[in-house]
Design an enzyme around this catalytic site. Structure first.
Site, PDB file in Angstrom:
ATOM      1  N   ARG A 133     107.621  53.174   7.091  1.00 30.20           N
ATOM      2  CA  ARG A 133     106.458  52.913   6.173  1.00 30.20           C
ATOM      3  C   ARG A 133     105.692  54.089   6.032  1.00 30.20           C
ATOM      4  NH1 ARG A 133     100.654  51.041   7.695  1.00 30.20           N
ATOM      5  NH2 ARG A 133      99.849  50.693   5.488  1.00 30.20           N
ATOM      6  N   HIS A 179      96.539  54.384   0.657  1.00 28.60           N
ATOM      7  CA  HIS A 179      96.254  54.581   2.120  1.00 28.60           C
ATOM      8  C   HIS A 179      95.210  55.560   1.861  1.00 28.60           C
ATOM      9  CE1 HIS A 179      97.614  54.081   6.436  1.00 28.60           C
ATOM     10  NE2 HIS A 179      96.632  54.840   6.249  1.00 28.60           N
ATOM     11  N   GLU A 199      94.402  48.686   5.143  1.00 29.44           N
ATOM     12  CA  GLU A 199      93.115  48.539   5.659  1.00 29.44           C
ATOM     13  C   GLU A 199      91.907  48.284   4.744  1.00 29.44           C
ATOM     14  OE1 GLU A 199      92.772  51.159   8.990  1.00 29.44           O
ATOM     15  OE2 GLU A 199      94.618  50.488  10.139  1.00 29.44           O
ATOM     16  N   ASN A 214      97.821  45.246  11.011  1.00 29.30           N
ATOM     17  CA  ASN A 214      97.432  46.577  11.815  1.00 29.30           C
ATOM     18  C   ASN A 214      96.225  46.166  12.964  1.00 29.30           C
ATOM     19  OD1 ASN A 214      98.773  47.682   9.829  1.00 29.30           O
ATOM     20  ND2 ASN A 214      97.325  49.172   9.094  1.00 29.30           N
ATOM     21  N   TYR A 226      94.933  47.616  16.970  1.00 29.86           N
ATOM     22  CA  TYR A 226      94.696  48.625  17.770  1.00 29.86           C
ATOM     23  C   TYR A 226      94.003  48.024  19.141  1.00 29.86           C
ATOM     24  CZ  TYR A 226      96.513  51.948  14.538  1.00 29.86           C
ATOM     25  OH  TYR A 226      97.383  52.560  13.613  1.00 29.86           O
TER      26      TYR A 226
HETATM   27  N1  LIG Z   1      80.114  48.497  10.127  1.00 32.37           N
HETATM   28  N2  LIG Z   1      81.282  49.076  10.236  1.00 32.37           N
HETATM   29  N3  LIG Z   1      81.137  49.497  11.710  1.00 32.37           N
HETATM   30  C1  LIG Z   1      81.033  50.865  12.083  1.00 32.37           C
HETATM   31  C2  LIG Z   1      82.013  51.068  13.291  1.00 32.37           C
HETATM   32  O1  LIG Z   1      82.431  52.316  13.231  1.00 32.37           O
HETATM   33  C3  LIG Z   1      83.165  52.907  14.484  1.00 32.37           C
HETATM   34  C4  LIG Z   1      84.640  53.529  13.863  1.00 32.37           C
HETATM   35  O2  LIG Z   1      85.082  52.485  13.284  1.00 32.37           O
HETATM   36  C5  LIG Z   1      86.490  52.413  13.292  1.00 32.37           C
HETATM   37  C6  LIG Z   1      87.243  51.228  13.132  1.00 32.37           C
HETATM   38  C7  LIG Z   1      88.509  51.481  12.919  1.00 32.37           C
HETATM   39  C8  LIG Z   1      89.099  52.662  12.810  1.00 32.37           C
HETATM   40  C9  LIG Z   1      90.829  52.769  12.518  1.00 32.37           C
HETATM   41  C10 LIG Z   1      91.387  53.750  12.907  1.00 32.37           C
HETATM   42  N4  LIG Z   1      92.527  53.285  12.693  1.00 32.37           N
HETATM   43  C11 LIG Z   1      93.900  54.196  12.695  1.00 32.37           C
HETATM   44  C12 LIG Z   1      94.440  54.301  11.301  1.00 32.37           C
HETATM   45  N5  LIG Z   1      94.945  53.046  10.792  1.00 32.37           N
HETATM   46  C13 LIG Z   1      95.716  53.552   9.451  1.00 32.37           C
HETATM   47  C14 LIG Z   1      96.204  54.939   9.994  1.00 32.37           C
HETATM   48  O3  LIG Z   1      95.676  55.843   8.928  1.00 32.37           O
HETATM   49  C15 LIG Z   1      95.420  55.077  11.182  1.00 32.37           C
HETATM   50  O4  LIG Z   1      95.259  56.535  11.188  1.00 32.37           O
HETATM   51  N6  LIG Z   1      92.499  52.176  12.603  1.00 32.37           N
HETATM   52  N7  LIG Z   1      91.416  51.516  12.572  1.00 32.37           N
HETATM   53  C16 LIG Z   1      88.507  54.029  13.202  1.00 32.37           C
HETATM   54  C17 LIG Z   1      87.226  53.706  13.044  1.00 32.37           C
END
Ligand SMILES: N=NNCCOCCOc1ccc(-c2cn(C[C@@H]3NC[C@@H](O)[C@H]3O)nn2)cc1
Length: 447
Positions: free
Chosen positions: A77, A121, A166, A294, A296
């Protein structure tokens, strides 16, 4: 010891994304993306890191392909950098950009690896952001123009297409929290962006079908699981809202043709309205061939008045955390997958991202990332459990093949099963690479 055996038709893969691995931002006719702009804005990315070089996969993709061939994956991917195809988002087509992805895809096919292509992306052409980006409905038309070119150019070669990666990150993380590009902090803007992404997704699915492109199309939302701290209704409701922020808001329009009313009402209390135009929901509500998931992490949560957007707070339950600070929560993977199966039916699911951040470095040529191996084992056990309840899992792709540019964390956070020395660009297969290779080969593993 127990054997965790997967079905014969289980597919295995790895995932990456253009801005995070390619580099060569000023080569091949590529235009500027919002992440070039954002990463070069002081204070936005740790250490002022950017994707100018990244893993240099633009030049080193053959080496990466050989690593994947050794790994024995069914799928790779990757994402296409829109600014390599249309440097200004629309208008003049960049043949060099198309040629680059033809070389990548042709090489994958020669090695018997199926390309799974993410059209978007996060690296939006800056020229479109200058006209409002995803907050401007005209960006939908620009996206469909780009998608149609890609469908026609690669039909017969690429048979698994992902419209958006995402959408929660593209809308809320990037336009309400302001943590990702373009860095806005406006809830109404974020809700408008999310809706435009939904419409763009639906229009792309319609166009894909109209063009008679052979293959399957879906999208890849990111999900987390928030487990209520107690049986108190306020805790249950708070977690329901937190889960819906990632899930229902992005699943209901596609699978049910409407937004979750309890969330619409909640946003309205925050002064936010849904700007839906005639026909939008019918466009969004197109049947998809697969759902990318996705996952985590997750948390235990509870009600806390006026906390965050949803009167919800996460509870520190002492779970082990990865080096990026996220809980290791495999139970949440099982819960979110069974919830999706119960709520949205028998849609075929690919896990399009699951992985962990551990920043182990090579010692004498070896990277002993045993915690990543443990994370993979625990989450694959949860995946297997969900499959035994009937969740229609078709495949699993781990994030990521390579350590890479982890957005606002820059190069400080490593998710790869292959280590990258960002000074020399040398790749080193980690212990997790060899464990995953064995699991793919056996289609089972022992716990
Ligand atoms: N109201 N909003 N709240 C604010 C909250 O912020 C705090 C931070 O939040 C987040 C939430 C989720 C992520 C995240 C990162 N990845 C990894 C990537 N997936 C696609 C691919 O490119 C990978 O690199 N997946 N999820 C980062 C930060």
């Amino acid at each position: 010891m127990a054997i965790i055996q997967f079905p014969k038709d289980m597919k295995w893969g790895v995932a990456t994304a253009s801005y995070q691995i390619e580099g060569a931002v000023n080569e091949g006719g590529r235009g500027v993306s919002i992440w070039d702009t954002f990463s070069k804005t002081p204070g936005k990315v740790v250490n002022g890191d950017n994707g100018d070089v990244a893993c240099d996969s633009y030049h080193r993709y053959n080496e990466d392909l050989e690593i994947m061939e050794d790994l024995g994956v069914d799928f790779y991917r990757f994402s296409v950098a829109w600014p390599r195809i249309f440097p200004n988002g629309t208008g003049e087509l960049n043949q060099e950009g198309l040629d680059y992805y033809h070389q990548l895809v042709d090489s994958l096919l020669e090695k018997g690896i199926e390309p799974m292509c993410t059209l978007y992306h996060w690296d939006l052409p800056q020229a479109l952001q200058d006209k409002g980006g995803w907050a401007n409905r005209e960006t939908i038309d620009a996206y469909i123009n780009y998608a149609e070119v890609m469908f026609n150019e690669f039909k017969g070669k690429i048979k698994h297409w992902i419209t958006f990666n995402e959408p929660w990150c593209v809308s809320f993380l990037s336009n309400f929290a302001g943590i990702h590009a373009p860095g806005n902090q406006d809830l109404q803007l974020a809700v408008d962006v999310a809706h435009h992404l939904h419409v763009a997704h639906g229009k792309a699915v319609i166009r894909f079908r109209e063009l008679g492109v052979e293959g399957q199309i879906g999208y890849a939302p990111n999900v987390e699981w928030n487990e209520p701290y107690s049986n108190k209704q306020e805790d249950i409701d708070a977690c329901k809202r937190a889960n819906a922020y990632f899930m229902d808001w992005f699943f209901d329009p596609v699978f049910k043709g409407s937004y979750p009313q309890f969330m619409v009402d909640w946003f309205e209390k925050k002064g936010v309205t849904l700007n839906i135009e005639e026909g939008d929901m019918e466009i969004i509500h197109q049947p998809i061939d697969f759902l990318g998931i996705n996952y985590y992490s997750g948390s235990v949560g509870r009600y806390k008045e006026n906390e965050g957007l949803f009167d919800h707070e996460k509870v520190d339950t002492g779970y082990l955390k990865t080096d990026i600070g996220w809980n290791v929560y495999p139970e949440g993977f099982y819960k979110v997958l069974t919830h999706i199966g119960e709520t949205y039916g028998d849609v075929p699911i690919y896990i399009t991202e699951n992985g962990s951040c551990y920043n182990d470095e090579p010692e004498h040529g070896q990277v002993k990332d045993n915690k990543r191996v443990d994370y993979l084992k625990q989450h694959l056990v949860s995946l297997h459990r969900s499959m035994e309840t009937g969740v229609n899992i078709k495949g699993y792709l781990t994030w990521s093949l390579l350590d890479n540019f982890e957005w606002a964390e820059g190069y400080t956070m490593r998710f790869g099963i292959v280590h990258v020395n960002y000074r020399t660009l040398e790749r080193t297969k980690k212990d997790s690479f060899y464990w995953y290779k064995q699991t793919i080969s056996n289609n089972f593993f022992e716990v």
